[in-house]
Write a protein that holds these residues in place. Structure first.
Motif, PDB file in Angstrom:
ATOM      1  N   GLN A   1      40.484  29.961  41.803  1.00  0.00           N
ATOM      2  CA  GLN A   1      40.101  31.286  42.278  1.00  0.00           C
ATOM      3  C   GLN A   1      39.322  31.146  43.582  1.00  0.00           C
ATOM      4  OE1 GLN A   1      38.626  34.648  39.739  1.00  0.00           O
ATOM      5  NE2 GLN A   1      36.675  34.172  40.702  1.00  0.00           N
ATOM      6  N   TYR A   2      39.596  32.027  44.510  1.00  0.00           N
ATOM      7  CA  TYR A   2      38.880  32.071  45.781  1.00  0.00           C
ATOM      8  C   TYR A   2      38.364  33.489  45.972  1.00  0.00           C
ATOM      9  CZ  TYR A   2      37.969  32.297  50.797  1.00  0.00           C
ATOM     10  OH  TYR A   2      37.383  32.502  52.013  1.00  0.00           O
TER      11      TYR A   2
ATOM     12  N   LEU B   1      36.765  40.546  47.373  1.00  0.00           N
ATOM     13  CA  LEU B   1      38.183  40.259  47.178  1.00  0.00           C
ATOM     14  C   LEU B   1      38.339  38.918  46.468  1.00  0.00           C
ATOM     15  CD1 LEU B   1      39.630  41.325  50.657  1.00  0.00           C
ATOM     16  CD2 LEU B   1      39.680  42.622  48.523  1.00  0.00           C
ATOM     17  N   PHE B   2      39.191  38.895  45.449  1.00  0.00           N
ATOM     18  CA  PHE B   2      39.397  37.680  44.659  1.00  0.00           C
ATOM     19  C   PHE B   2      40.888  37.352  44.613  1.00  0.00           C
ATOM     20  CE2 PHE B   2      35.387  39.359  43.378  1.00  0.00           C
ATOM     21  CZ  PHE B   2      34.603  38.275  43.026  1.00  0.00           C
ATOM     22  N   PHE B   3      41.215  36.099  44.855  1.00  0.00           N
ATOM     23  CA  PHE B   3      42.599  35.635  44.812  1.00  0.00           C
ATOM     24  C   PHE B   3      42.686  34.496  43.796  1.00  0.00           C
ATOM     25  CE2 PHE B   3      41.672  37.271  49.031  1.00  0.00           C
ATOM     26  CZ  PHE B   3      42.673  38.222  49.186  1.00  0.00           C
ATOM     27  N   ARG B   4      43.691  34.570  42.913  1.00  0.00           N
ATOM     28  CA  ARG B   4      43.777  33.608  41.815  1.00  0.00           C
ATOM     29  C   ARG B   4      45.181  33.027  41.714  1.00  0.00           C
ATOM     30  NH1 ARG B   4      41.732  38.462  39.813  1.00  0.00           N
ATOM     31  NH2 ARG B   4      39.470  38.487  39.577  1.00  0.00           N
TER      32      ARG B   4
ATOM     33  N   GLY C   1      47.407  36.169  41.164  1.00  0.00           N
ATOM     34  CA  GLY C   1      46.672  37.413  40.990  1.00  0.00           C
ATOM     35  C   GLY C   1      45.698  37.682  42.105  1.00  0.00           C
ATOM     36  N   ALA C   2      45.230  38.916  42.122  1.00  0.00           N
ATOM     37  CA  ALA C   2      44.240  39.342  43.102  1.00  0.00           C
ATOM     38  C   ALA C   2      43.382  40.426  42.474  1.00  0.00           C
ATOM     39  CB  ALA C   2      44.905  39.855  44.372  1.00  0.00           C
TER      40      ALA C   2
ATOM     41  N   ASN D   1      42.091  44.612  39.003  1.00  0.00           N
ATOM     42  CA  ASN D   1      42.739  43.312  39.017  1.00  0.00           C
ATOM     43  C   ASN D   1      44.252  43.449  38.804  1.00  0.00           C
ATOM     44  OD1 ASN D   1      40.326  41.502  39.137  1.00  0.00           O
ATOM     45  ND2 ASN D   1      39.847  42.513  37.203  1.00  0.00           N
ATOM     46  N   TYR D   2      45.000  42.646  39.547  1.00  0.00           N
ATOM     47  CA  TYR D   2      46.464  42.604  39.402  1.00  0.00           C
ATOM     48  C   TYR D   2      46.884  41.148  39.230  1.00  0.00           C
ATOM     49  CZ  TYR D   2      51.306  42.077  40.825  1.00  0.00           C
ATOM     50  OH  TYR D   2      52.624  41.716  40.872  1.00  0.00           O
ATOM     51  N   SER D   3      47.856  40.921  38.341  1.00  0.00           N
ATOM     52  CA  SER D   3      48.365  39.561  38.171  1.00  0.00           C
ATOM     53  C   SER D   3      49.881  39.595  37.975  1.00  0.00           C
ATOM     54  CB  SER D   3      47.704  38.877  36.971  1.00  0.00           C
ATOM     55  OG  SER D   3      48.049  39.531  35.766  1.00  0.00           O
ATOM     56  N   PHE D   4      50.526  38.543  38.421  1.00  0.00           N
ATOM     57  CA  PHE D   4      51.979  38.365  38.308  1.00  0.00           C
ATOM     58  C   PHE D   4      52.222  37.082  37.532  1.00  0.00           C
ATOM     59  CE2 PHE D   4      55.712  36.089  39.949  1.00  0.00           C
ATOM     60  CZ  PHE D   4      56.710  36.982  39.589  1.00  0.00           C
ATOM     61  N   ASN D   5      53.007  37.186  36.448  1.00  0.00           N
ATOM     62  CA  ASN D   5      53.257  36.040  35.592  1.00  0.00           C
ATOM     63  C   ASN D   5      54.738  35.713  35.598  1.00  0.00           C
ATOM     64  OD1 ASN D   5      53.476  34.268  33.250  1.00  0.00           O
ATOM     65  ND2 ASN D   5      51.396  34.947  32.776  1.00  0.00           N
TER      66      ASN D   5
END
Length: 219
Positions: free
Chosen positions: A1-2, A8-11, A26-27, A42-46
């Motif tokens: 994670q950054y 703003l978070f990017f995962r 994700g972000a 939060n949004y994530s793509f799996n």
């Protein structure tokens, strides 16, 4: 994670040995509406590359957090987070600020070390729960709770002492000092049978004696 400026978070992640959901991206956005309300989107793509039941998954979630008010947080910091370098004045209206220092272990039995803090904390809990006319102040995080520092914090009385164990009997020697005058105003001891009595009884008995003595001194 950054994270960028904690807003703003990017995962990204990868799970090994699973049939589905190996790769995820994700972000998120964390936004403070005001000092007591926080929003998290939060949004994530799996990537479900080997699943016959599901395709790629898109997840979206919204969190709303309600924090304690600033006054409550400051009060909690005064009571449970006091450090000597960041001392805050404790002057509760109509209450006597009282604290208990760590007890000294006079016994060679190292298994009793936990009582150094536990005796103080248990007594403070009793004062906090049972004495409406007193303010229990926790100083466990203060490395050098000198009387000068305690007076600066507004504390009027400090209790402390030592303990030792002989057989089943735990002997507690304790005292009370008037912080302003720097004088010891009370000195006593009590015996506690570890076989037949509960530890909560020890904290209650010790706290009760301290509360009663301080009340008599104020009168």
């Amino acid at each position: 994670q950054y994270n960028l400026m904690k807003i703003l978070f990017f995962r990204a992640g990868y799970k090994i040995g699973l049939d589905t959901g190996n790769l995820s991206l994700g972000a998120g956005v964390h936004y403070g509406v005001d000092q007591n309300t926080k929003l998290k989107l939060n949004y994530s793509f799996n990537l479900n590359s080997q699943s016959s039941e599901f395709g790629h998954l898109h997840c979206l979630n919204l969190e709303v957090g309600f924090l304690k008010g600033e006054a409550e947080k400051k009060e909690e910091k005064k009571e449970y987070g006091m450090k000597e370098e960041k001392i805050e004045k404790v002057v509760p209206e109509g209450k006597i600020p009282v604290t208990v220092a760590k007890f000294k272990n006079l016994d060679d039995n190292r298994t009793l070390e936990y009582l150094k803090e536990k005796l103080a904390l248990g007594t403070l809990d009793y004062i906090d729960d049972e004495a409406d006319d007193m303010k229990a102040v926790n100083i466990m995080r203060m490395e050098s709770p000198s009387l000068e520092v305690l007076e600066k914090a507004g504390i009027q009385y400090i209790s402390g002492g030592s303990f030792s164990k002989k057989g089943d009997i735990l002997k507690i020697d304790y005292f009370i000092v008037d912080v302003k005058t720097r004088k010891k105003v009370f000195d006593d001891s009590l015996d506690f049978n570890t076989k037949t009595e509960r530890m909560n009884d020890l904290y209650e008995n010790l706290g009760k004696k301290i509360v009663e003595k301080i009340r008599s001194l104020k009168k």
